[in-house]
Design a protein around this motif. Structure first.
Motif, PDB file in Angstrom:
ATOM      1  N   LEU A 103     -14.786  -8.812  -6.875  1.00  0.00           N
ATOM      2  CA  LEU A 103     -15.806  -8.332  -5.940  1.00  0.00           C
ATOM      3  C   LEU A 103     -15.608  -6.850  -5.648  1.00  0.00           C
ATOM      4  CD1 LEU A 103     -15.833 -11.248  -3.335  1.00  0.00           C
ATOM      5  CD2 LEU A 103     -17.363 -10.916  -5.272  1.00  0.00           C
ATOM      6  N   ALA A 104     -14.365  -6.491  -5.339  1.00  0.00           N
ATOM      7  CA  ALA A 104     -14.074  -5.087  -5.040  1.00  0.00           C
ATOM      8  C   ALA A 104     -14.287  -4.201  -6.268  1.00  0.00           C
ATOM      9  CB  ALA A 104     -12.650  -4.953  -4.524  1.00  0.00           C
ATOM     10  N   PHE A 105     -13.958  -4.728  -7.450  1.00  0.00           N
ATOM     11  CA  PHE A 105     -14.138  -3.984  -8.691  1.00  0.00           C
ATOM     12  C   PHE A 105     -15.579  -3.490  -8.807  1.00  0.00           C
ATOM     13  CE2 PHE A 105     -15.471  -3.854 -13.118  1.00  0.00           C
ATOM     14  CZ  PHE A 105     -14.504  -3.036 -13.689  1.00  0.00           C
ATOM     15  N   ASP A 106     -16.529  -4.404  -8.648  1.00  0.00           N
ATOM     16  CA  ASP A 106     -17.937  -4.012  -8.781  1.00  0.00           C
ATOM     17  C   ASP A 106     -18.356  -3.005  -7.720  1.00  0.00           C
ATOM     18  OD1 ASP A 106     -18.918  -5.048 -11.077  1.00  0.00           O
ATOM     19  OD2 ASP A 106     -20.131  -6.594 -10.145  1.00  0.00           O
ATOM     20  N   ILE A 123      -7.886 -13.226  -8.032  1.00  0.00           N
ATOM     21  CA  ILE A 123      -8.775 -12.776  -9.109  1.00  0.00           C
ATOM     22  C   ILE A 123     -10.189 -12.589  -8.588  1.00  0.00           C
ATOM     23  CG2 ILE A 123      -9.801 -13.351 -11.342  1.00  0.00           C
ATOM     24  CD1 ILE A 123      -7.223 -14.787 -12.059  1.00  0.00           C
ATOM     25  N   GLY A 124     -10.693 -13.536  -7.803  1.00  0.00           N
ATOM     26  CA  GLY A 124     -12.073 -13.473  -7.318  1.00  0.00           C
ATOM     27  C   GLY A 124     -12.342 -12.279  -6.414  1.00  0.00           C
ATOM     28  N   ALA A 176      -7.605 -21.998  -4.622  1.00  0.00           N
ATOM     29  CA  ALA A 176      -7.718 -20.983  -3.571  1.00  0.00           C
ATOM     30  C   ALA A 176      -6.940 -19.725  -3.951  1.00  0.00           C
ATOM     31  CB  ALA A 176      -7.224 -21.546  -2.243  1.00  0.00           C
ATOM     32  N   TRP A 177      -5.784 -19.907  -4.603  1.00  0.00           N
ATOM     33  CA  TRP A 177      -4.971 -18.770  -5.056  1.00  0.00           C
ATOM     34  C   TRP A 177      -5.755 -17.941  -6.070  1.00  0.00           C
ATOM     35  CZ3 TRP A 177      -0.931 -15.685  -4.521  1.00  0.00           C
ATOM     36  CH2 TRP A 177      -0.408 -15.031  -5.634  1.00  0.00           C
ATOM     37  N   VAL A 178      -6.358 -18.593  -7.049  1.00  0.00           N
ATOM     38  CA  VAL A 178      -7.123 -17.883  -8.084  1.00  0.00           C
ATOM     39  C   VAL A 178      -8.337 -17.181  -7.460  1.00  0.00           C
ATOM     40  CG1 VAL A 178      -8.558 -18.223 -10.140  1.00  0.00           C
ATOM     41  CG2 VAL A 178      -6.340 -19.324  -9.978  1.00  0.00           C
ATOM     42  N   ALA A 179      -9.015 -17.849  -6.541  1.00  0.00           N
ATOM     43  CA  ALA A 179     -10.169 -17.227  -5.879  1.00  0.00           C
ATOM     44  C   ALA A 179      -9.746 -15.990  -5.099  1.00  0.00           C
ATOM     45  CB  ALA A 179     -10.848 -18.231  -4.950  1.00  0.00           C
ATOM     46  N   THR A 180      -8.522 -16.004  -4.561  1.00  0.00           N
ATOM     47  CA  THR A 180      -8.047 -14.852  -3.785  1.00  0.00           C
ATOM     48  C   THR A 180      -7.571 -13.719  -4.677  1.00  0.00           C
ATOM     49  OG1 THR A 180      -7.385 -16.306  -1.970  1.00  0.00           O
ATOM     50  CG2 THR A 180      -6.400 -14.118  -2.019  1.00  0.00           C
ATOM     51  N   PHE A 238     -17.615 -14.413  -6.880  1.00  0.00           N
ATOM     52  CA  PHE A 238     -18.248 -15.365  -5.968  1.00  0.00           C
ATOM     53  C   PHE A 238     -18.156 -16.786  -6.523  1.00  0.00           C
ATOM     54  CE2 PHE A 238     -20.859 -11.636  -4.378  1.00  0.00           C
ATOM     55  CZ  PHE A 238     -20.301 -11.627  -3.108  1.00  0.00           C
ATOM     56  N   LEU A 239     -18.325 -16.949  -7.824  1.00  0.00           N
ATOM     57  CA  LEU A 239     -18.223 -18.281  -8.427  1.00  0.00           C
ATOM     58  C   LEU A 239     -16.820 -18.869  -8.298  1.00  0.00           C
ATOM     59  CD1 LEU A 239     -20.439 -18.134 -11.629  1.00  0.00           C
ATOM     60  CD2 LEU A 239     -20.778 -19.531  -9.585  1.00  0.00           C
ATOM     61  N   LEU A 240     -15.802 -18.033  -8.359  1.00  0.00           N
ATOM     62  CA  LEU A 240     -14.447 -18.533  -8.147  1.00  0.00           C
ATOM     63  C   LEU A 240     -14.290 -19.063  -6.716  1.00  0.00           C
ATOM     64  CD1 LEU A 240     -12.293 -15.925 -10.087  1.00  0.00           C
ATOM     65  CD2 LEU A 240     -12.597 -18.347 -10.620  1.00  0.00           C
ATOM     66  N   GLN A 241     -14.940 -18.402  -5.755  1.00  0.00           N
ATOM     67  CA  GLN A 241     -14.914 -18.912  -4.377  1.00  0.00           C
ATOM     68  C   GLN A 241     -15.653 -20.239  -4.279  1.00  0.00           C
ATOM     69  OE1 GLN A 241     -16.395 -15.898  -1.731  1.00  0.00           O
ATOM     70  NE2 GLN A 241     -14.505 -14.722  -1.818  1.00  0.00           N
ATOM     71  N   VAL A 242     -16.757 -20.360  -4.994  1.00  0.00           N
ATOM     72  CA  VAL A 242     -17.517 -21.619  -4.998  1.00  0.00           C
ATOM     73  C   VAL A 242     -16.651 -22.743  -5.550  1.00  0.00           C
ATOM     74  CG1 VAL A 242     -19.482 -22.837  -6.034  1.00  0.00           C
ATOM     75  CG2 VAL A 242     -19.767 -20.505  -5.197  1.00  0.00           C
ATOM     76  N   LEU A 243     -15.983 -22.490  -6.671  1.00  0.00           N
ATOM     77  CA  LEU A 243     -15.149 -23.516  -7.289  1.00  0.00           C
ATOM     78  C   LEU A 243     -13.984 -23.918  -6.389  1.00  0.00           C
ATOM     79  CD1 LEU A 243     -15.127 -22.282 -10.975  1.00  0.00           C
ATOM     80  CD2 LEU A 243     -16.345 -24.239 -10.026  1.00  0.00           C
ATOM     81  N   ALA A 244     -13.375 -22.941  -5.711  1.00  0.00           N
ATOM     82  CA  ALA A 244     -12.276 -23.267  -4.798  1.00  0.00           C
ATOM     83  C   ALA A 244     -12.772 -24.130  -3.647  1.00  0.00           C
ATOM     84  CB  ALA A 244     -11.635 -21.987  -4.270  1.00  0.00           C
ATOM     85  N   ALA A 245     -13.930 -23.804  -3.092  1.00  0.00           N
ATOM     86  CA  ALA A 245     -14.484 -24.610  -1.997  1.00  0.00           C
ATOM     87  C   ALA A 245     -14.878 -25.993  -2.491  1.00  0.00           C
ATOM     88  CB  ALA A 245     -15.690 -23.900  -1.383  1.00  0.00           C
ATOM     89  N   ALA A 246     -15.430 -26.073  -3.695  1.00  0.00           N
ATOM     90  CA  ALA A 246     -15.864 -27.363  -4.231  1.00  0.00           C
ATOM     91  C   ALA A 246     -14.678 -28.292  -4.479  1.00  0.00           C
ATOM     92  CB  ALA A 246     -16.649 -27.164  -5.524  1.00  0.00           C
ATOM     93  N   THR A 247     -13.562 -27.744  -4.955  1.00  0.00           N
ATOM     94  CA  THR A 247     -12.398 -28.605  -5.186  1.00  0.00           C
ATOM     95  C   THR A 247     -11.855 -29.159  -3.882  1.00  0.00           C
ATOM     96  OG1 THR A 247     -10.863 -26.740  -5.180  1.00  0.00           O
ATOM     97  CG2 THR A 247     -11.689 -27.486  -7.321  1.00  0.00           C
ATOM     98  N   MET A 248     -11.993 -28.420  -2.810  1.00  0.00           N
ATOM     99  CA  MET A 248     -11.530 -28.913  -1.514  1.00  0.00           C
ATOM    100  C   MET A 248     -12.465 -29.985  -0.962  1.00  0.00           C
ATOM    101  SD  MET A 248      -8.716 -27.348  -1.017  1.00  0.00           S
ATOM    102  CE  MET A 248      -8.209 -27.249   0.665  1.00  0.00           C
ATOM    103  N   LEU A 249     -13.739 -29.936  -1.342  1.00  0.00           N
ATOM    104  CA  LEU A 249     -14.720 -30.894  -0.827  1.00  0.00           C
ATOM    105  C   LEU A 249     -14.770 -32.187  -1.614  1.00  0.00           C
ATOM    106  CD1 LEU A 249     -17.712 -28.563   0.030  1.00  0.00           C
ATOM    107  CD2 LEU A 249     -16.326 -29.873   1.639  1.00  0.00           C
TER     108      LEU A 249
END
Length: 192
Positions: free
Chosen positions: A76-79, A71-72, A65-69, A40-51
């Motif tokens: 999520l699915a891992f857990d 790895i991020g 966005a690539w890393v959030a997709t 989830f934090l990787l998604q936050v960082l990807a969104a923040a860089t766009m903003l």
């Protein structure tokens, strides 16, 4: 041709909502699921860089966005798989994401796009399958919304429902992230 002001606001709003939902999800899962919280934090960082204008280049934003997709989302699915006792699928998804992250530099833009969308759909389908077998309604919704985002991203049209396609994908990702966070919480309560 310059983008319309309404389009810019909707794009910023979709990034903001995805970031806020993901930040809330990271905070609420941090104690119980560190892997999901990191995803989830990787998604936050990807969104923040766009903003944040001027912090990075367009290529840096795409890399985020690539890393959030790749790895991020596998985190999520891992857990979700791990909590449900499916350790081999959990490790396979995470390992696949790591291999894609390393191989991303050797892929062209179209190859990265296809690999990212494939990862998104694999994560969505595996979450959906586990959620169906464990009767986790939030997991079903989360998997379905992640799948919708993946399928919408493959469409040729630039606009859907009068909005840019990418914005609709982010709204679907935000809804999927919220539902997935609830699914993890529900699953943890069942095991306690």
């Amino acid at each position: 041709m310059a983008p319309k002001p309404g389009v810019e606001w909707n794009t910023a709003l979709s990034h903001l909502v995805l970031g806020v939902v993901s930040l809330h999800a990271a905070a609420s899962t941090a104690q119980a699921s560190r892997g999901a919280a990191a995803g989830f934090l990787l998604q936050v960082l990807a969104a923040a860089t766009m903003l944040a204008p001027g912090l990075s280049t367009h290529e840096d934003c795409l890399a985020g966005a690539w890393v959030a997709t790749v790895i991020g989302l596998p985190l999520l699915a891992f857990d979700f798989h791990w909590v449900n006792g499916d350790c081999s699928s959990a490790n396979l998804l995470l390992g696949g994401g790591m291999v894609l992250a390393v191989a991303g530099g050797h892929l062209g833009p179209e190859g990265r796009s296809v690999a990212g969308q494939a990862m998104l759909l694999v994560v969505a389908v595996t979450i959906l399958i586990v959620a169906v077998f464990t009767a986790n309604t939030y997991g079903m919704w989360g998997g379905a919304m992640l799948g919708v985002a993946g399928l919408l991203s493959r469409l040729e049209e630039d606009r859907l429902l009068l909005l840019p396609k990418e914005d609709i994908c982010r709204w679907a990702l935000a809804a999927g992230s919220w539902a997935y966070c609830r699914a993890l919480h529900t699953q943890r309560l069942q095991w306690e």
